[in-house]
Structure formats: C-alpha cells, structure tokens
Scaffold this active site. Sequence first.
Site, PDB file in Angstrom:
ATOM      1  N   HIS A  64       6.509  -1.376   3.544  1.00  0.00           N
ATOM      2  CA  HIS A  64       6.319  -2.781   3.898  1.00  0.00           C
ATOM      3  C   HIS A  64       5.581  -3.475   2.771  1.00  0.00           C
ATOM      4  O   HIS A  64       4.649  -2.919   2.193  1.00  0.00           O
ATOM      5  CB  HIS A  64       5.562  -2.951   5.215  1.00  0.00           C
ATOM      6  CG  HIS A  64       4.340  -2.104   5.351  1.00  0.00           C
ATOM      7  ND1 HIS A  64       4.399  -0.740   5.565  1.00  0.00           N
ATOM      8  CD2 HIS A  64       3.020  -2.403   5.288  1.00  0.00           C
ATOM      9  CE1 HIS A  64       3.178  -0.247   5.642  1.00  0.00           C
ATOM     10  NE2 HIS A  64       2.310  -1.232   5.461  1.00  0.00           N
TER      11      HIS A  64
ATOM     12  N   GLU B 253      -1.029   2.628   6.317  1.00  0.00           N
ATOM     13  CA  GLU B 253      -1.156   3.066   7.714  1.00  0.00           C
ATOM     14  C   GLU B 253       0.182   3.325   8.383  1.00  0.00           C
ATOM     15  O   GLU B 253       0.259   4.164   9.277  1.00  0.00           O
ATOM     16  CB  GLU B 253      -1.926   2.014   8.522  1.00  0.00           C
ATOM     17  CG  GLU B 253      -3.400   1.964   8.168  1.00  0.00           C
ATOM     18  CD  GLU B 253      -4.170   0.960   9.000  1.00  0.00           C
ATOM     19  OE1 GLU B 253      -3.527   0.164   9.716  1.00  0.00           O
ATOM     20  OE2 GLU B 253      -5.396   0.965   8.922  1.00  0.00           O
TER      21      GLU B 253
ATOM     22  N   ASN C 137       0.847  -1.196   0.000  1.00  0.00           N
ATOM     23  CA  ASN C 137       0.000   0.000   0.000  1.00  0.00           C
ATOM     24  C   ASN C 137       0.878   1.240   0.000  1.00  0.00           C
ATOM     25  O   ASN C 137       1.840   1.331   0.763  1.00  0.00           O
ATOM     26  CB  ASN C 137      -0.909  -0.008   1.234  1.00  0.00           C
ATOM     27  CG  ASN C 137      -1.969  -1.077   1.158  1.00  0.00           C
ATOM     28  OD1 ASN C 137      -2.557  -1.294   0.104  1.00  0.00           O
ATOM     29  ND2 ASN C 137      -2.212  -1.771   2.270  1.00  0.00           N
TER      30      ASN C 137
ATOM     31  N   HIS D  70       3.266  -6.663   2.163  1.00  0.00           N
ATOM     32  CA  HIS D  70       2.463  -7.721   2.787  1.00  0.00           C
ATOM     33  C   HIS D  70       2.639  -8.994   1.968  1.00  0.00           C
ATOM     34  O   HIS D  70       2.544  -8.963   0.738  1.00  0.00           O
ATOM     35  CB  HIS D  70       0.978  -7.360   2.769  1.00  0.00           C
ATOM     36  CG  HIS D  70       0.598  -6.154   3.562  1.00  0.00           C
ATOM     37  ND1 HIS D  70       0.018  -6.235   4.820  1.00  0.00           N
ATOM     38  CD2 HIS D  70       0.698  -4.835   3.284  1.00  0.00           C
ATOM     39  CE1 HIS D  70      -0.232  -5.008   5.255  1.00  0.00           C
ATOM     40  NE2 HIS D  70       0.163  -4.143   4.341  1.00  0.00           N
TER      41      HIS D  70
HETATM   42  P1  5GP Z   1      -0.740  -0.860   5.800  1.00  0.00           P
HETATM   43  O1  5GP Z   1      -2.186  -0.534   5.918  1.00  0.00           O
HETATM   44  O2  5GP Z   1       0.148   0.296   6.200  1.00  0.00           O
HETATM   45  O3  5GP Z   1      -0.376  -1.422   4.445  1.00  0.00           O
HETATM   46  O4  5GP Z   1      -0.464  -2.063   6.796  1.00  0.00           O
HETATM   47  C1  5GP Z   1       0.072  -1.906   8.070  1.00  0.00           C
HETATM   48  C2  5GP Z   1       0.084  -3.279   8.719  1.00  0.00           C
HETATM   49  O5  5GP Z   1       0.903  -3.216   9.869  1.00  0.00           O
HETATM   50  C3  5GP Z   1      -1.293  -3.765   9.187  1.00  0.00           C
HETATM   51  O6  5GP Z   1      -1.595  -5.007   8.570  1.00  0.00           O
HETATM   52  C4  5GP Z   1      -1.131  -3.889  10.708  1.00  0.00           C
HETATM   53  O7  5GP Z   1      -1.826  -4.989  11.244  1.00  0.00           O
HETATM   54  C5  5GP Z   1       0.374  -4.039  10.865  1.00  0.00           C
HETATM   55  N1  5GP Z   1       0.886  -3.538  12.145  1.00  0.00           N
HETATM   56  C6  5GP Z   1       0.635  -2.328  12.713  1.00  0.00           C
HETATM   57  N2  5GP Z   1       1.289  -2.203  13.871  1.00  0.00           N
HETATM   58  C7  5GP Z   1       1.993  -3.365  14.027  1.00  0.00           C
HETATM   59  C8  5GP Z   1       2.884  -3.832  15.054  1.00  0.00           C
HETATM   60  O8  5GP Z   1       3.156  -3.159  16.053  1.00  0.00           O
HETATM   61  N3  5GP Z   1       3.424  -5.076  14.882  1.00  0.00           N
HETATM   62  C9  5GP Z   1       3.136  -5.840  13.774  1.00  0.00           C
HETATM   63  N4  5GP Z   1       3.722  -7.047  13.713  1.00  0.00           N
HETATM   64  N5  5GP Z   1       2.307  -5.423  12.803  1.00  0.00           N
HETATM   65  C10 5GP Z   1       1.738  -4.203  12.931  1.00  0.00           C
END
Ligand code: 5GP
Length: 125
Positions: free
Chosen positions: A110, A105, A97, A112
């Site tokens: 990152h 977020e 993302n 996934h």
């Molecule tokens: P985004 O929406 O930015 O692509 O995804 C962020 C991801 O980070 C989400 O799937 C969320 O569950 C994960 N995430 C957020 N905070 C933490 C954390 O403290 N530890 C881990 N392992 N994952 C996190």
Amino acid sequence: MAVDATQPYDDQNVFAKILRGEIPNRTVYEDDFALAFHDINPQAPTHVLVIPKGSYVCWDDFSARASDAEITGFVRAVGKVARDMGLVAPGYRLLANTGLDAHQEVPHLHVHLFAGRPLGPMLAR
Ligand code: 5GP
C-alpha cells in the site's frame, strides 16, 4: 505488529479482504490495477491508501514480480488519485512502508497518500 517483507503473501490480510469485498471501505478510486480508499485511522486531513489489485506483500515483492502492465497501471493510479483530488498544486506525500524497520503493519503493498496541511519533516527526529 510489523511484518517481515520477505514472508509469502497471506490472503487473509485485511487489504485482501477489502479487495474481495469482505470488509467495507470508503473507496476513492478503482480501476483494473488499483483500489484507493480512505485510511481507517487518518494521520493527515487527507490520508488515502492506494493498493494494487494483485497479491503483493510489499514494494520489494511488487517491483520484483509484478508485470509491466501492473506496475504502470498502479503508478498511474496513484498519480491520478492525487490529481483528481486536487492535490498537485498544494502538494502531497507518498509513503510505502516496507518490512520491519519501516513498521509495515499490513502485508499487502500500500502507498499512503498524505495531504491537506503542511506535512512537516520527512521523518520523526
Ligand atoms: P502500514 O503501517 O502497514 O504502512 O499502514 C497500514 C495502514 O492501514 C494504517 O494507516 C492503518 O490505519 C490502515 N488500516 C488498517 N486496517 C484498516 C482497515 O480495515 N481499513 C482501512 N481503511 N485502513 C486500515
């Protein structure tokens, strides 16, 4: 709260804290260029996040500023994690993302890695 992909890097983001060892994680793989760990809120039986060790906000930032060695190392790490987890034959999905419309977020790049069941359509309809 979605992040603006054009913002400067914030070294207080949660993945920066994970890289510094300030927040625990369930590590799957680590090398000089990348860290892979289980997502805290898994969306599939396997949901791993792979992040570069360098300070990059998102895919745009990484693809524009990272060195050839960092890019090669990161891409190879993503492939190795999936291979070592036995996910090539059953298949897997990668997702990065980037910015507001994608609802990124965490403002540290990152990827996934989702696997472990048929993953359905690429996007919600
Ligand atoms: P985004 O929406 O930015 O692509 O995804 C962020 C991801 O980070 C989400 O799937 C969320 O569950 C994960 N995430 C957020 N905070 C933490 C954390 O403290 N530890 C881990 N392992 N994952 C996190």
